[in-house]
Design an enzyme around this catalytic site. Structure first.
Site, short mmCIF file in Angstrom:
data_model
loop_
_atom_site.label_atom_id
_atom_site.label_comp_id
_atom_site.label_asym_id
_atom_site.label_seq_id
_atom_site.Cartn_x
_atom_site.Cartn_y
_atom_site.Cartn_z
N LYS A 66 -4.76 27.91 -19.17
CA LYS A 66 -4.63 28.70 -20.27
C LYS A 66 -5.67 29.75 -19.71
CE LYS A 66 -4.95 29.14 -25.13
NZ LYS A 66 -4.79 28.68 -26.38
N HIS A 100 7.58 25.24 -29.28
CA HIS A 100 6.96 25.60 -30.45
C HIS A 100 8.06 26.26 -31.57
CE1 HIS A 100 3.27 24.77 -28.54
NE2 HIS A 100 2.50 25.08 -29.29
N ARG A 154 -18.34 42.15 -39.60
CA ARG A 154 -17.59 42.61 -38.49
C ARG A 154 -17.58 42.04 -37.22
NH1 ARG A 154 -19.13 47.41 -41.17
NH2 ARG A 154 -17.50 48.29 -42.45
N LYS A 164 -7.84 32.90 -30.56
CA LYS A 164 -6.92 32.98 -31.52
C LYS A 164 -7.52 32.12 -32.72
CE LYS A 164 -2.14 33.35 -29.96
NZ LYS A 164 -0.87 32.76 -29.93
N ARG A 224 1.37 35.51 -22.41
CA ARG A 224 1.00 34.27 -23.00
C ARG A 224 1.91 33.63 -24.00
NH1 ARG A 224 -5.06 34.61 -26.23
NH2 ARG A 224 -4.52 32.47 -27.31
N GLU A 274 -0.95 38.44 -26.28
CA GLU A 274 0.22 37.98 -26.44
C GLU A 274 1.14 39.22 -26.41
OE1 GLU A 274 0.46 34.20 -28.46
OE2 GLU A 274 2.81 34.64 -29.08
N ASN A 321 4.16 29.08 -26.16
CA ASN A 321 4.60 28.43 -27.12
C ASN A 321 5.72 27.68 -26.75
OD1 ASN A 321 3.04 29.75 -29.14
ND2 ASN A 321 3.85 31.58 -28.64
N GLU A 356 0.52 18.72 -25.60
CA GLU A 356 0.26 20.16 -24.87
C GLU A 356 -0.49 20.18 -23.56
OE1 GLU A 356 0.59 22.82 -26.82
OE2 GLU A 356 0.44 22.04 -29.05
N HIS A 363 1.09 18.25 -35.08
CA HIS A 363 1.61 19.29 -34.59
C HIS A 363 2.10 19.06 -33.09
CE1 HIS A 363 1.81 23.75 -32.80
NE2 HIS A 363 1.25 23.27 -31.99
N HIS A 390 7.93 24.23 -34.63
CA HIS A 390 7.44 24.71 -35.83
C HIS A 390 8.42 24.42 -36.86
CE1 HIS A 390 4.60 27.54 -34.00
NE2 HIS A 390 3.92 26.55 -34.47
P1 NAD Z 1 -7.74 18.67 -36.62
O1 NAD Z 1 -8.74 19.84 -36.39
O2 NAD Z 1 -7.11 18.40 -37.90
O3 NAD Z 1 -8.24 17.35 -35.87
C1 NAD Z 1 -7.49 16.28 -36.07
C2 NAD Z 1 -8.42 15.12 -36.58
O4 NAD Z 1 -9.19 14.19 -35.92
C3 NAD Z 1 -9.19 15.36 -37.98
O5 NAD Z 1 -9.07 14.41 -38.96
C4 NAD Z 1 -10.33 15.64 -37.52
O6 NAD Z 1 -11.59 15.47 -38.45
C5 NAD Z 1 -10.55 14.44 -36.54
N1 NAD Z 1 -11.37 14.52 -35.20
C6 NAD Z 1 -11.77 15.49 -34.69
N2 NAD Z 1 -12.55 15.13 -33.55
C7 NAD Z 1 -12.82 13.88 -33.68
C8 NAD Z 1 -13.41 13.11 -32.72
N3 NAD Z 1 -14.21 13.38 -31.61
N4 NAD Z 1 -13.45 11.69 -33.22
C9 NAD Z 1 -12.76 11.19 -34.44
N5 NAD Z 1 -12.06 12.09 -34.92
C10 NAD Z 1 -12.15 13.49 -34.78
O7 NAD Z 1 -6.65 19.01 -35.53
P2 NAD Z 1 -6.37 19.73 -33.97
O8 NAD Z 1 -5.04 18.74 -33.61
O9 NAD Z 1 -7.62 19.48 -33.23
O10 NAD Z 1 -6.10 21.23 -34.36
C11 NAD Z 1 -4.77 21.48 -35.15
C12 NAD Z 1 -5.16 22.99 -35.66
O11 NAD Z 1 -5.13 23.83 -34.50
C13 NAD Z 1 -4.08 23.55 -36.35
O12 NAD Z 1 -4.52 24.04 -37.67
C14 NAD Z 1 -3.46 24.31 -35.42
O13 NAD Z 1 -2.94 25.60 -36.20
C15 NAD Z 1 -4.49 24.82 -34.68
N6 NAD Z 1 -4.28 25.30 -33.28
C16 NAD Z 1 -4.88 26.69 -32.96
C17 NAD Z 1 -4.68 27.08 -31.69
C18 NAD Z 1 -5.14 28.28 -31.45
O14 NAD Z 1 -4.92 28.93 -30.17
N7 NAD Z 1 -6.17 28.88 -31.92
C19 NAD Z 1 -3.70 26.34 -30.78
C20 NAD Z 1 -3.18 25.27 -31.00
C21 NAD Z 1 -3.35 24.81 -32.41
N1 GLY Z 2 -1.76 28.18 -28.45
C1 GLY Z 2 -1.05 29.24 -28.06
C2 GLY Z 2 -1.95 30.45 -27.71
O1 GLY Z 2 -3.03 30.14 -27.58
O2 GLY Z 2 -1.51 31.40 -27.47
#
Ligand code: NAD
Ligand code: GLY
Length: 356
Positions: A227, A248, A121, A143, A241, A237, A245, A185, A265, A252
């Site tokens: 942020k 988005h 938990r 998130k 918040r 949200e 988006n 972003e 993305h 999306h």
């Molecule tokens: P990712 O985590 O897939 O990373 C992109 C690529 O870069 C991967 O191949 C990874 O292995 C590589 N990588 C990471 N760090 C590296 C480094 N320093 N050097 C070389 N390669 C590296 O993609 P992302 O764009 O970081 O994240 C996308 C994800 O984040 C999606 O799943 C999305 O839904 C999520 N997201 C979440 C939130 C949230 O608020 N939680 C917000 C936006 C996006």
């Molecule tokens: N990436 C959108 C949020 O964190 O609310």
């Protein structure tokens, strides 16, 4: 290590610092005070671990460190992968005072965060983001979650980390395409919340693309400040918040129609922001500025001919749809945003047709 900067996400007893600096991994910052007990599990992936795992362990000297390396990619952001992390926590006998440390991009951070939220938990959680997108967005705000076969991020929880440790030096190994996707972003923050920052980005986009350390540090810092402020005002949200988006809803739909993974993305959000700006009631020169900055950042500004009907159908499935009405984040002016269901249907049709 060069100058370190700390921003606090103000959430009462759950407040936490975002520490930003170059060279924080490799012993440049003592992470041990953020690991309550003696045990921690570092969750990383097969790409990032070979680059930064060893460095991270030097920030944790004296702790019992276990590691799980996940396969790389959004395709693995699943309940199966989540279970592999939970299994590892059980295997190492993790307890309430154990800590999960996410080392990687948004995929690793979202999975590791949800594992930390659900194991017993909720146990300790630390974010060490290594992509620009994760440093300016996904690691901040709590998130967490995984995808379901029928929808992205459908299973998850709001669960804040105890610290976000951003070593800007990790961006040196990030592929160009990922850097640009993260910049989408960053540009978003300027467009929705800070005109001065937007102007700064216009003047510094070449330096950012050239990975100038000072420029990147400023962009990350200002994005995190914005942020943090938005999350502190509306953690779950309920209102404000949602402006995060911006772009988005269209973005999306582009990702959904192309098949996830075809466009990153951030690329889809870039094209989505241009469409959202076109739907907004703002001066044409403000839309043109946004478009020009995205072009300068090497990002797409329109979808690749998906078709208006197909995009509209995909948008109707957006998480922000309420009582069958699509809600958009629109610009009141460059630098200020609002969430609204009050838009002109004909204009939406024109925006979709013009872009497709
Ligand atoms: P990712 O985590 O897939 O990373 C992109 C690529 O870069 C991967 O191949 C990874 O292995 C590589 N990588 C990471 N760090 C590296 C480094 N320093 N050097 C070389 N390669 C590296 O993609 P992302 O764009 O970081 O994240 C996308 C994800 O984040 C999606 O799943 C999305 O839904 C999520 N997201 C979440 C939130 C949230 O608020 N939680 C917000 C936006 C996006
Ligand atoms: N990436 C959108 C949020 O964190 O609310």
């Amino acid at each position: 290590m060069t100058g370190t900067h700390t921003i606090t996400v103000e959430l009462g007893l759950r407040s936490y610092p975002i520490v930003i600096g170059a060279g924080l991994l490799g012993g440049g910052f003592d992470l041990r005070p953020y690991v309550a007990g003696s045990d921690c599990l570092i969750v990383s992936n097969q790409t990032v671990a070979p680059l930064y795992l060893e460095k991270l362990t030097t920030n944790l000297v004296g702790k019992n460190i276990a590691v799980i390396e996940l396969p790389d990619g959004e395709a693995y952001k699943t309940t199966d992968t989540l279970h592999s992390v939970l299994d590892k926590l059980v295997d190492i006998g993790a307890s309430r005072d154990s800590t999960v440390i996410a080392l990687g991009g948004g995929v690793v951070g979202d999975i590791a965060g949800f594992a930390a939220a659900s194991y017993m938990r909720g146990i300790g959680f630390v974010q060490v983001p290594t992509t620009l997108l994760a440093q300016v967005d996904s690691s901040v705000g709590g998130k967490t979650g995984v995808n379901h076969a029928r929808g992205k991020n459908l299973i998850g929880a709001f669960y804040q980390p105890g610290i976000v440790l951003i070593d800007t030096g990790t961006l040196a190994t990030l592929p160009d395409r990922e850097l640009k996707a993260g910049l989408a972003e960053v540009i978003k923050y300027g467009a929705i919340a800070d005109l001065e920052f937007f102007s700064w980005l216009e003047s510094n986009i070449k330096a950012l693309l050239g990975r100038d350390a000072t420029a990147l540090a400023h962009a990350i810092r200002r994005s995190c400040e914005l942020k943090a402020e938005i999350v502190a005002a509306d953690e779950r949200e309920g209102g404000r918040r949602a402006i995060l988006n911006f772009g988005h809803t269209f973005g999306h739909a582009i990702e959904h129609c192309l098949g996830y993974g075809e466009w990153l993305h951030g690329e889809a959000v870039a094209a989505g922001m241009v469409m959202a700006a076109a739907l907004s009631d703002i001066a044409p020169d403000e839309s043109a500025r946004l478009r020009a900055l995205l072009v300068a950042a090497g990002l797409p500004t329109a979808p690749p001919g998906i078709g208006a009907r197909k995009m509209l159908d995909a948008m109707a499935r957006d998480k922000k749809v309420q009582r069958k009405q699509i809600r958009f984040v629109l610009l009141k002016a460059l630098g200020t945003a609002l969430v609204t269901a009050d838009y002109n249907d004909r204009k939406l049709q024109q925006v979709l047709e013009a872009a497709n």
